[in-house]
Design a protein around this motif. Structure first.
Motif, PDB file in Angstrom:
ATOM      1  N   GLY A  66       0.813  -1.211   0.000  1.00  0.00           N
ATOM      2  CA  GLY A  66       0.000   0.000   0.000  1.00  0.00           C
ATOM      3  C   GLY A  66       0.843   1.254   0.000  1.00  0.00           C
ATOM      4  N   ALA A  67       2.105   1.120  -0.423  1.00  0.00           N
ATOM      5  CA  ALA A  67       3.008   2.268  -0.477  1.00  0.00           C
ATOM      6  C   ALA A  67       4.077   2.003  -1.523  1.00  0.00           C
ATOM      7  CB  ALA A  67       3.661   2.512   0.898  1.00  0.00           C
ATOM      8  N   VAL A  68       4.599   3.089  -2.098  1.00  0.00           N
ATOM      9  CA  VAL A  68       5.616   3.009  -3.151  1.00  0.00           C
ATOM     10  C   VAL A  68       6.891   3.674  -2.656  1.00  0.00           C
ATOM     11  CG1 VAL A  68       6.278   3.946  -5.411  1.00  0.00           C
ATOM     12  CG2 VAL A  68       4.008   2.936  -5.084  1.00  0.00           C
ATOM     13  N   ASN A  69       8.028   2.982  -2.773  1.00  0.00           N
ATOM     14  CA  ASN A  69       9.302   3.639  -2.463  1.00  0.00           C
ATOM     15  C   ASN A  69      10.282   3.581  -3.634  1.00  0.00           C
ATOM     16  OD1 ASN A  69       9.961   0.770  -1.910  1.00  0.00           O
ATOM     17  ND2 ASN A  69      11.884   1.612  -1.154  1.00  0.00           N
ATOM     18  N   VAL A  70       9.866   2.938  -4.734  1.00  0.00           N
ATOM     19  CA  VAL A  70      10.708   2.865  -5.930  1.00  0.00           C
ATOM     20  C   VAL A  70       9.833   3.092  -7.157  1.00  0.00           C
ATOM     21  CG1 VAL A  70      12.168   1.394  -7.373  1.00  0.00           C
ATOM     22  CG2 VAL A  70      12.340   1.261  -4.884  1.00  0.00           C
ATOM     23  N   ILE A  71      10.285   3.959  -8.055  1.00  0.00           N
ATOM     24  CA  ILE A  71       9.594   4.174  -9.330  1.00  0.00           C
ATOM     25  C   ILE A  71      10.506   3.702 -10.446  1.00  0.00           C
ATOM     26  CG2 ILE A  71       8.555   5.835 -10.908  1.00  0.00           C
ATOM     27  CD1 ILE A  71       7.923   7.603  -8.518  1.00  0.00           C
ATOM     28  N   GLN A  72       9.981   2.783 -11.240  1.00  0.00           N
ATOM     29  CA  GLN A  72      10.699   2.265 -12.408  1.00  0.00           C
ATOM     30  C   GLN A  72      10.229   3.012 -13.645  1.00  0.00           C
ATOM     31  OE1 GLN A  72       9.635  -1.757 -13.267  1.00  0.00           O
ATOM     32  NE2 GLN A  72      11.009  -1.957 -15.018  1.00  0.00           N
ATOM     33  N   PHE A  73      11.177   3.459 -14.459  1.00  0.00           N
ATOM     34  CA  PHE A  73      10.873   4.115 -15.720  1.00  0.00           C
ATOM     35  C   PHE A  73      10.978   3.046 -16.811  1.00  0.00           C
ATOM     36  CE2 PHE A  73      11.506   7.464 -12.908  1.00  0.00           C
ATOM     37  CZ  PHE A  73      11.219   8.695 -13.470  1.00  0.00           C
ATOM     38  N   ALA A  74       9.849   2.480 -17.196  1.00  0.00           N
ATOM     39  CA  ALA A  74       9.844   1.400 -18.169  1.00  0.00           C
ATOM     40  C   ALA A  74      10.283   1.903 -19.545  1.00  0.00           C
ATOM     41  CB  ALA A  74       8.458   0.767 -18.251  1.00  0.00           C
ATOM     42  N   SER A  75      10.753   0.974 -20.386  1.00  0.00           N
ATOM     43  CA  SER A  75      11.260   1.353 -21.709  1.00  0.00           C
ATOM     44  C   SER A  75      10.175   1.956 -22.587  1.00  0.00           C
ATOM     45  CB  SER A  75      11.872   0.135 -22.392  1.00  0.00           C
ATOM     46  OG  SER A  75      10.926  -0.922 -22.474  1.00  0.00           O
ATOM     47  N   ASP A  76       8.903   1.647 -22.287  1.00  0.00           N
ATOM     48  CA  ASP A  76       7.808   2.198 -23.083  1.00  0.00           C
ATOM     49  C   ASP A  76       7.269   3.508 -22.506  1.00  0.00           C
ATOM     50  OD1 ASP A  76       6.494   1.333 -20.834  1.00  0.00           O
ATOM     51  OD2 ASP A  76       5.227  -0.146 -21.851  1.00  0.00           O
ATOM     52  N   GLY A  77       7.968   4.042 -21.491  1.00  0.00           N
ATOM     53  CA  GLY A  77       7.592   5.325 -20.929  1.00  0.00           C
ATOM     54  C   GLY A  77       6.682   5.260 -19.720  1.00  0.00           C
ATOM     55  N   ARG A  78       6.211   4.057 -19.362  1.00  0.00           N
ATOM     56  CA  ARG A  78       5.332   3.942 -18.200  1.00  0.00           C
ATOM     57  C   ARG A  78       6.124   4.097 -16.898  1.00  0.00           C
ATOM     58  NH1 ARG A  78       3.406  -1.155 -17.521  1.00  0.00           N
ATOM     59  NH2 ARG A  78       5.181  -1.871 -18.778  1.00  0.00           N
ATOM     60  N   LEU A  79       5.458   4.684 -15.895  1.00  0.00           N
ATOM     61  CA  LEU A  79       6.020   4.785 -14.550  1.00  0.00           C
ATOM     62  C   LEU A  79       5.384   3.691 -13.697  1.00  0.00           C
ATOM     63  CD1 LEU A  79       5.980   8.650 -13.930  1.00  0.00           C
ATOM     64  CD2 LEU A  79       7.830   7.241 -14.866  1.00  0.00           C
ATOM     65  N   ILE A  80       6.214   2.809 -13.140  1.00  0.00           N
ATOM     66  CA  ILE A  80       5.720   1.662 -12.380  1.00  0.00           C
ATOM     67  C   ILE A  80       6.185   1.791 -10.933  1.00  0.00           C
ATOM     68  CG2 ILE A  80       5.640  -0.856 -12.221  1.00  0.00           C
ATOM     69  CD1 ILE A  80       6.471  -0.927 -15.185  1.00  0.00           C
ATOM     70  N   GLY A  81       5.251   1.722 -10.011  1.00  0.00           N
ATOM     71  CA  GLY A  81       5.570   1.831  -8.590  1.00  0.00           C
ATOM     72  C   GLY A  81       5.838   0.483  -7.953  1.00  0.00           C
ATOM     73  N   HIS A  82       6.936   0.386  -7.213  1.00  0.00           N
ATOM     74  CA  HIS A  82       7.317  -0.835  -6.509  1.00  0.00           C
ATOM     75  C   HIS A  82       7.529  -0.523  -5.031  1.00  0.00           C
ATOM     76  CE1 HIS A  82       8.473  -3.164 -10.228  1.00  0.00           C
ATOM     77  NE2 HIS A  82       8.601  -1.934 -10.702  1.00  0.00           N
ATOM     78  N   ASN A  83       7.649  -1.589  -4.235  1.00  0.00           N
ATOM     79  CA  ASN A  83       8.040  -1.409  -2.842  1.00  0.00           C
ATOM     80  C   ASN A  83       9.158  -2.387  -2.510  1.00  0.00           C
ATOM     81  OD1 ASN A  83       8.018  -1.848   0.198  1.00  0.00           O
ATOM     82  ND2 ASN A  83       6.660  -0.101  -0.015  1.00  0.00           N
ATOM     83  N   THR A  84      10.323  -1.842  -2.167  1.00  0.00           N
ATOM     84  CA  THR A  84      11.448  -2.673  -1.726  1.00  0.00           C
ATOM     85  C   THR A  84      11.718  -2.519  -0.234  1.00  0.00           C
ATOM     86  OG1 THR A  84      13.106  -0.971  -2.241  1.00  0.00           O
ATOM     87  CG2 THR A  84      12.531  -2.516  -4.003  1.00  0.00           C
ATOM     88  N   ASP A  85      10.987  -1.613   0.437  1.00  0.00           N
ATOM     89  CA  ASP A  85      11.129  -1.474   1.890  1.00  0.00           C
ATOM     90  C   ASP A  85      10.811  -2.783   2.594  1.00  0.00           C
ATOM     91  OD1 ASP A  85      11.957   1.166   2.036  1.00  0.00           O
ATOM     92  OD2 ASP A  85       9.915   1.953   2.150  1.00  0.00           O
ATOM     93  N   MET A  86       9.777  -3.474   2.122  1.00  0.00           N
ATOM     94  CA  MET A  86       9.380  -4.736   2.750  1.00  0.00           C
ATOM     95  C   MET A  86      10.504  -5.756   2.658  1.00  0.00           C
ATOM     96  SD  MET A  86       8.311  -8.068   2.243  1.00  0.00           S
ATOM     97  CE  MET A  86       7.666  -8.223   0.565  1.00  0.00           C
ATOM     98  N   ILE A  87      11.129  -5.865   1.478  1.00  0.00           N
ATOM     99  CA  ILE A  87      12.233  -6.802   1.303  1.00  0.00           C
ATOM    100  C   ILE A  87      13.397  -6.426   2.216  1.00  0.00           C
ATOM    101  CG2 ILE A  87      13.939  -7.671  -0.347  1.00  0.00           C
ATOM    102  CD1 ILE A  87      11.873  -7.093  -2.568  1.00  0.00           C
TER     103      ILE A  87
END
Length: 250
Positions: A83-104
């Motif tokens: 339920g939270a984002v701490n990483v934003i990936q800039f995909a090759s097609d221009g999309r912004l994808i939110g991830h969470n690596t704090d849990m890991i």
């Protein structure tokens, strides 16, 4: 130039720039740089993206881990779980994808802190984005917990309800609040510190200063303590894998 960075409101305490700059140096990536982007409001993110077309990835910190969602094109399963984002990936097609690596990062760091097979319960101090990552990790590890917040929660406790007996019964206490972060190092969560014992484990997600007031009060009675530096490193490495489209062990 491949540019990466951290967005948040106040970033003077952050170690992320130093961490990644050293990483880029060690890997010989002279065309990589990492910047700190203080945003007065999360609504300033689109302007930042326009000004920095070479961005390949962002970290997200307080208070935008939840507020950033509307500006993303996709939410990865890790962020959806937390339920939270701490990483934003800039995909090759221009999309912004939110991830969470704090849990890991927290999960793997906690497993090197508490004894194997730890069967005690935990108190999670704070109910923000970092708290949500901690909660998911605790559930994955089978550790029961209460969330303690300033405001009443449906299934949590307020600080006023946190009795000395509850502190004695919960041997793992995790601070997910910013209380005690440099420069306000004298601050700490308002819990009954007199009930701490040498059997307690105090984990503070803060890593600047190295020993917070919360940790020092635990150390005074012989409790085991750990700060959030290892978690920072582990979540940063997971972010680097995401930015380079490498598979994660989730």
């Amino acid at each position: 130039m491949r540019e990466f960075g951290l967005i948040g409101r106040t970033l003077s305490h952050s170690f992320s720039q130093t961490y990644f700059s050293q990483k880029f140096h060690n890997l010989g990536l002279s065309d990589h740089q990492y910047e700190l982007f203080e945003l007065a409001a999360v609504q300033d993110l689109p302007v930042l993206l326009q000004q920095h077309p070479e961005l390949y990835g962002l970290n997200v910190t307080i208070p935008y881990k939840e507020q950033v969602w509307p500006f993303l094109d996709e939410i990865a399963p890790s962020a959806a779980r937390v339920g939270a984002v701490n990483v934003i990936q800039f995909a090759s097609d221009g999309r912004l994808i939110g991830h969470n690596t704090d849990m890991i990062g927290f999960r793997d760091s906690l497993q090197t802190f508490v004894p194997a097979g730890f069967d005690g319960r935990a108190l999670v101090l704070g109910s923000g984005g970092a708290s949500k990552a901690v909660e998911v990790a605790l559930r994955d590890l089978g550790i029961g917990y209460w969330v303690v917040s300033r405001n009443p929660l449906g299934s949590g406790l307020t600080y006023e309800e946190l009795t000395p007996r509850l502190v004695q019964e919960h041997l793992l206490i995790i601070n997910t609040t910013p209380l005690g972060t440099h420069p306000n190092v004298q601050e700490c969560p308002a819990i009954p510190y007199g009930s701490l014992t040498a059997s307690h484990y105090l984990y503070d997600l803060i890593y600047n200063p190295r020993e917070t007031e919360f940790m020092q009060r635990g150390q005074a009675v012989g409790a085991q303590t750990k700060n959030g530096f290892e978690m920072l490193c582990l979540q940063a490495e997971a972010a680097w894998q995401i930015w380079n489209e490498e598979p994660l062990d989730q």
